[in-house]
Design a protein around this motif. Structure first.
Motif, short mmCIF file in Angstrom:
data_model
loop_
_atom_site.label_atom_id
_atom_site.label_comp_id
_atom_site.label_asym_id
_atom_site.label_seq_id
_atom_site.Cartn_x
_atom_site.Cartn_y
_atom_site.Cartn_z
N MET A 1 -51.83 -11.42 -7.17
CA MET A 1 -51.75 -12.75 -7.72
C MET A 1 -52.95 -12.96 -8.65
SD MET A 1 -51.50 -16.35 -5.74
CE MET A 1 -50.05 -17.15 -6.33
N TYR A 2 -52.73 -13.65 -9.73
CA TYR A 2 -53.76 -13.91 -10.72
C TYR A 2 -54.28 -15.34 -10.62
CZ TYR A 2 -52.04 -9.67 -12.90
OH TYR A 2 -51.67 -8.39 -13.14
N THR A 3 -55.54 -15.49 -10.95
CA THR A 3 -56.14 -16.81 -11.05
C THR A 3 -56.32 -17.11 -12.53
OG1 THR A 3 -57.32 -16.53 -8.98
CG2 THR A 3 -58.12 -18.24 -10.46
N LEU A 4 -55.87 -18.25 -12.95
CA LEU A 4 -55.96 -18.64 -14.35
C LEU A 4 -56.99 -19.74 -14.51
CD1 LEU A 4 -54.72 -18.34 -17.21
CD2 LEU A 4 -53.10 -20.11 -16.56
N GLN A 5 -57.90 -19.54 -15.45
CA GLN A 5 -58.89 -20.57 -15.76
C GLN A 5 -58.73 -20.92 -17.23
OE1 GLN A 5 -63.03 -19.48 -15.31
NE2 GLN A 5 -63.69 -21.57 -15.38
N VAL A 6 -58.49 -22.19 -17.49
CA VAL A 6 -58.31 -22.66 -18.86
C VAL A 6 -59.52 -23.50 -19.24
CG1 VAL A 6 -56.89 -24.04 -20.42
CG2 VAL A 6 -55.81 -22.68 -18.61
N ILE A 7 -60.05 -23.23 -20.42
CA ILE A 7 -61.21 -23.95 -20.91
C ILE A 7 -60.95 -24.33 -22.36
CG2 ILE A 7 -63.69 -23.84 -21.40
CD1 ILE A 7 -63.84 -21.53 -19.37
N THR A 8 -61.24 -25.57 -22.70
CA THR A 8 -61.20 -25.99 -24.10
C THR A 8 -62.60 -25.86 -24.66
OG1 THR A 8 -59.40 -27.56 -23.75
CG2 THR A 8 -60.77 -27.91 -25.68
N ILE A 9 -62.71 -25.14 -25.78
CA ILE A 9 -63.99 -24.93 -26.44
C ILE A 9 -63.90 -25.60 -27.80
CG2 ILE A 9 -65.61 -23.22 -27.32
CD1 ILE A 9 -64.19 -21.22 -25.37
N GLY A 10 -64.88 -26.44 -28.12
CA GLY A 10 -64.80 -27.10 -29.41
C GLY A 10 -66.13 -27.64 -29.89
N ASP A 11 -66.14 -27.96 -31.18
CA ASP A 11 -67.36 -28.50 -31.79
C ASP A 11 -67.14 -29.92 -32.32
OD1 ASP A 11 -65.80 -28.02 -33.99
OD2 ASP A 11 -67.24 -26.75 -35.01
N ALA A 12 -66.09 -30.57 -31.85
CA ALA A 12 -65.78 -31.93 -32.30
C ALA A 12 -65.38 -32.79 -31.10
CB ALA A 12 -64.64 -31.91 -33.32
#
Length: 64
Positions: free
Chosen positions: A1-12
């Motif tokens: 089973m996989y663990t998913l980590q979502v991250i938003t990266i931004g400069d605004a």
């Protein structure tokens, strides 16, 4: 089973707001046109002033 980590990266502000709206972690990078303090006001999970260059630094920023 996989663990998913979502991250938003931004400069605004809109980048950080979009990530928060969908409930993912956010990293603000103060390298773009948006002032550091404006990004800080958005309350991202992390804020950095420049892209990390070493693997250890990247892990500290993105694996939290």
């Amino acid at each position: 089973m996989y663990t998913l980590q979502v991250i938003t990266i931004g400069d605004a502000v809109g980048d950080i707001a979009a990530g928060q709206k969908v409930g993912v972690k956010t990293v603000a990078i103060a390298t773009g046109p948006t002032d550091y303090l404006m990004l800080l006001d958005c309350k991202p999970d992390r804020i950095i002033k420049q892209w990390p260059e070493k693997l250890e630094e990247i892990e500290k920023v993105f694996f939290f």
